[in-house]
Scaffold this motif. Structure first.
Motif, PDB file in Angstrom:
ATOM      1  N   ALA A  33       0.810  -1.216   0.000  1.00 47.35           N
ATOM      2  CA  ALA A  33       0.000   0.000   0.000  1.00 47.35           C
ATOM      3  C   ALA A  33       0.844   1.267   0.000  1.00 47.35           C
ATOM      4  N   LYS A  34       1.978   1.255   0.654  1.00 51.86           N
ATOM      5  CA  LYS A  34       2.811   2.454   0.772  1.00 51.86           C
ATOM      6  C   LYS A  34       3.962   2.487  -0.222  1.00 51.86           C
ATOM      7  N   GLN A  35       3.956   1.557  -1.169  1.00 48.20           N
ATOM      8  CA  GLN A  35       4.988   1.530  -2.198  1.00 48.20           C
ATOM      9  C   GLN A  35       4.794   2.706  -3.149  1.00 48.20           C
ATOM     10  N   SER A  36       5.885   3.210  -3.713  1.00 46.06           N
ATOM     11  CA  SER A  36       5.818   4.277  -4.704  1.00 46.06           C
ATOM     12  C   SER A  36       5.982   3.690  -6.091  1.00 46.06           C
ATOM     13  N   CYS A  37       5.276   4.273  -7.035  1.00 44.85           N
ATOM     14  CA  CYS A  37       5.274   3.748  -8.394  1.00 44.85           C
ATOM     15  C   CYS A  37       6.143   4.592  -9.322  1.00 44.85           C
ATOM     16  N   PRO A  38       7.012   3.962 -10.106  1.00 45.25           N
ATOM     17  CA  PRO A  38       7.837   4.732 -11.053  1.00 45.25           C
ATOM     18  C   PRO A  38       7.017   5.333 -12.195  1.00 45.25           C
ATOM     19  N   ARG A  39       5.798   4.823 -12.427  1.00 47.99           N
ATOM     20  CA  ARG A  39       4.945   5.364 -13.486  1.00 47.99           C
ATOM     21  C   ARG A  39       4.099   6.519 -13.001  1.00 47.99           C
ATOM     22  N   TYR A  40       4.187   6.823 -11.729  1.00 51.92           N
ATOM     23  CA  TYR A  40       3.343   7.863 -11.141  1.00 51.92           C
ATOM     24  C   TYR A  40       3.662   9.223 -11.736  1.00 51.92           C
ATOM     25  N   ARG A  41       2.679   9.865 -12.323  1.00 48.09           N
ATOM     26  CA  ARG A  41       2.847  11.200 -12.908  1.00 48.09           C
ATOM     27  C   ARG A  41       1.885  12.132 -12.191  1.00 48.09           C
ATOM     28  N   PRO A  42       2.337  12.819 -11.177  1.00 46.70           N
ATOM     29  CA  PRO A  42       1.422  13.596 -10.347  1.00 46.70           C
ATOM     30  C   PRO A  42       0.658  14.672 -11.102  1.00 46.70           C
ATOM     31  N   GLY A  43      -0.638  14.639 -10.931  1.00 46.27           N
ATOM     32  CA  GLY A  43      -1.491  15.686 -11.464  1.00 46.27           C
ATOM     33  C   GLY A  43      -1.838  15.590 -12.932  1.00 46.27           C
ATOM     34  N   CYS A  44      -1.336  14.586 -13.657  1.00 46.55           N
ATOM     35  CA  CYS A  44      -1.629  14.553 -15.084  1.00 46.55           C
ATOM     36  C   CYS A  44      -2.960  13.859 -15.352  1.00 46.55           C
ATOM     37  N   CYS A  45      -3.585  14.214 -16.451  1.00 48.51           N
ATOM     38  CA  CYS A  45      -4.897  13.688 -16.810  1.00 48.51           C
ATOM     39  C   CYS A  45      -4.893  12.164 -16.920  1.00 48.51           C
ATOM     40  N   GLU A  46      -3.777  11.586 -17.316  1.00 49.66           N
ATOM     41  CA  GLU A  46      -3.688  10.138 -17.462  1.00 49.66           C
ATOM     42  C   GLU A  46      -4.011   9.422 -16.152  1.00 49.66           C
ATOM     43  N   ASN A  47      -3.670  10.028 -15.016  1.00 55.33           N
ATOM     44  CA  ASN A  47      -3.904   9.406 -13.722  1.00 55.33           C
ATOM     45  C   ASN A  47      -5.084  10.000 -12.968  1.00 55.33           C
ATOM     46  N   CYS A  48      -5.889  10.812 -13.622  1.00 43.94           N
ATOM     47  CA  CYS A  48      -6.990  11.497 -12.940  1.00 43.94           C
ATOM     48  C   CYS A  48      -8.276  10.690 -13.017  1.00 43.94           C
TER      49      CYS A  48
END
Length: 87
Positions: A33-48
């Motif tokens: 649960a607390k792992q960080s993802c290398p694909r994480y793109r903060p705030g971008c529409c792809e992850n919204c």
């Protein structure tokens, strides 16, 4: 970013869980649960969670306007929710 939730699997819309078991739907892997993802793109529409994405095109669910899939939103929150002021 000072928010401790920033970039963690437990706030990502691509991670699913059952009790303590977490899985990443992008990589098809078990995660914590607390792992960080290398694909994480903060705030971008792809992850919204408010964006509708079809065939590489994105439409903002808040403004109802077409947007770039990698656009970064000024309403971004690390938990994928609108702020109280926006509701």
């Amino acid at each position: 970013m000072t928010d401790e939730r920033y970039g963690k699997c437990d706030v990502c819309r691509y991670c699913v869980h059952s009790d303590e078991d977490w899985a990443c739907m992008i990589n098809n892997k078990v995660v914590s649960a607390k792992q960080s993802c290398p694909r994480y793109r903060p705030g971008c529409c792809e992850n919204c969670s408010h964006a509708t994405i079809e065939f590489g095109n994105a439409v903002c669910g808040i403004t109802k306007q077409p947007t770039d899939i990698l656009n970064v939103c000024d309403k971004y929150d690390p938990c994928g929710r609108l702020s109280l002021n926006d509701q």
